[in-house]
Write an enzyme that holds these catalytic residues in place. Structure first.
Site, short mmCIF file in Angstrom:
data_model
loop_
_atom_site.label_atom_id
_atom_site.label_comp_id
_atom_site.label_asym_id
_atom_site.label_seq_id
_atom_site.Cartn_x
_atom_site.Cartn_y
_atom_site.Cartn_z
N ASP A 153 0.82 -1.22 0.00
CA ASP A 153 0.00 0.00 0.00
C ASP A 153 0.85 1.27 0.00
OD1 ASP A 153 -2.39 -1.25 -0.03
OD2 ASP A 153 -2.73 -1.16 2.14
N LYS B 247 -3.08 4.06 -3.44
CA LYS B 247 -3.65 5.17 -4.25
C LYS B 247 -2.57 5.80 -5.12
CE LYS B 247 -7.35 6.56 -1.19
NZ LYS B 247 -7.78 7.49 -0.18
N MET C 38 -7.33 9.95 9.48
CA MET C 38 -8.03 10.42 8.27
C MET C 38 -8.93 11.61 8.61
SD MET C 38 -8.87 6.70 6.66
CE MET C 38 -9.14 5.91 8.21
C1 LIG Z 1 -6.30 4.08 6.15
S1 LIG Z 1 -5.69 4.58 7.70
C2 LIG Z 1 -4.66 3.20 8.05
C3 LIG Z 1 -4.18 3.18 9.48
C4 LIG Z 1 -3.18 2.07 9.73
N1 LIG Z 1 -3.74 0.78 9.50
C5 LIG Z 1 -2.59 2.15 11.13
O1 LIG Z 1 -2.86 1.27 11.96
O2 LIG Z 1 -1.82 3.10 11.38
C6 LIG Z 1 -4.52 5.82 7.20
C7 LIG Z 1 -4.43 6.97 8.19
O3 LIG Z 1 -3.57 6.63 9.27
C8 LIG Z 1 -2.89 7.78 9.74
N2 LIG Z 1 -1.45 7.57 9.56
C9 LIG Z 1 -0.85 6.47 9.07
N3 LIG Z 1 0.50 6.61 9.10
C10 LIG Z 1 0.74 7.82 9.63
C11 LIG Z 1 1.93 8.55 9.93
N4 LIG Z 1 3.14 8.04 9.69
N5 LIG Z 1 1.81 9.79 10.48
C12 LIG Z 1 0.60 10.31 10.76
N6 LIG Z 1 -0.56 9.68 10.49
C13 LIG Z 1 -0.49 8.44 9.95
C14 LIG Z 1 -3.38 8.95 8.89
O4 LIG Z 1 -4.48 9.54 9.57
C15 LIG Z 1 -3.84 8.24 7.63
O5 LIG Z 1 -4.79 9.00 6.92
#
Ligand SMILES: C[S@@+](CC[C@H](N)C(=O)[O-])C[C@H]1O[C@@H](n2cnc3c(N)ncnc32)[C@H](O)[C@@H]1O
Length: 256
Positions: free
Chosen positions: A40, A61, A174
């Site tokens: 991903d 994406k 998100m």
């Molecule tokens: C589709 S969700 C997936 C979350 C993922 N499965 C997790 O446990 O972290 C994606 C969201 O996770 C958050 N996110 C993921 N990685 C991040 C990072 N390195 N820094 C800040 N936010 C992060 C953001 O809000 C992003 O839009």
């Protein structure tokens, strides 16, 4: 799970929040033994170098648009497992936290293909932690709540309205594109003084932390040109500064 050559099998691996070294030992080992990797957008691409001989397919994406629908991804995983053997499905953070990992598990298992799960560090806990914000702290916050700011149809998650009633920590994934609406909801609930941090690219070299309160955060974030994944942390824990930022800068030299 014992990996057997050319037998269809899938490992769902959580890659953690982005820093290469924040994947688990088990997750890394499975990548090194993969025949095929589907990955991903939020996965650190350097992880793929651990599997020089595996075939790889990006299914995240592109320019904000999904390259493949979830149905297509499910089918691809099964197809590649039947063709190549051991497939690693590599996802950002933890596969079961807003990651659709369970949907993939159910689909793959309906083909009698064995699935192993390797959890990952979810950004919802690890990203605040790296910014020295504990999601719980004795006497300050006795709970934490992880909410998606945006629903699958692109609308604001109505559960944000309920989140204003807790005294615990609220972590919103998100949600940065909905910051204006979230600020309005908290202001309407007379929580304009509530502390908030917006953390972009947590764990990565371009990590940016914007701290403030509900009343000030919008203008602070608007001044940023930072892009990339971001999450919001709301609650008293944001005010806890374990160590001054100057000291963190000094320590960085020793820690890296
Ligand atoms: C589709 S969700 C997936 C979350 C993922 N499965 C997790 O446990 O972290 C994606 C969201 O996770 C958050 N996110 C993921 N990685 C991040 C990072 N390195 N820094 C800040 N936010 C992060 C953001 O809000 C992003 O839009």
């Amino acid at each position: 799970m014992k990996l057997r050559k050319n037998i269809p099998q899938v490992t769902l691996v959580g890659a953690g929040p982005g820093d290469l070294e924040l994947i688990t030992v088990k997750g890394l080992k499975r990548i090194q033994k993969a025949d095929y990797i589907l990955y991903d957008a939020l996965v650190n691409p350097e992880l793929l170098e651990e599997a020089p001989n595996a075939k790889k397919l990006y299914v995240g994406k592109r320019l904000g648009k999904k390259a493949y629908s979830q149905d297509e991804i499910n089918q691809l995983i099964v197809e590649k497992a039947l063709l190549y053997g051991h497939v690693v499905r590599l996802k950002g953070g933890d596969p079961f936290v807003f990651g659709r990992g369970f949907e993939e598990l159910q689909y793959i298992e309906s083909f009698q293909i064995p699935v192993e799960i390797v959890p990952g560090l979810s950004s919802s806990i690890a990203v605040p932690e790296l910014a020295r914000i504990p999601v719980t702290h004795r006497g300050v916050s006795n709970s934490f709540h992880v909410i998606s700011g945006t629903l699958a149809n692109g609308e604001l998650n109505p559960e944000i309205h309920k989140s204003v009633t807790t005294n615990g920590t609220v972590v919103i994934l998100m949600g940065v594109s909905k910051l204006k609406e979230i600020v309005r909801i908290y202001n309407d609930a007379r929580k304009g003084n509530e502390a908030i941090a917006v953390i972009f690219n947590g764990s990565l070299p371009n990590e940016t932390i914007v701290r403030g309160n509900i009343s000030t955060i919008l203008s602070k974030v608007e001044k940023q040109s930072t892009t990339g994944p971001a999450l919001l942390v709301i609650g008293e824990v944001v005010r806890l500064d374990a160590i001054s930022n100057d000291l963190v800068e000094q320590f960085k030299f020793y820690l890296n």
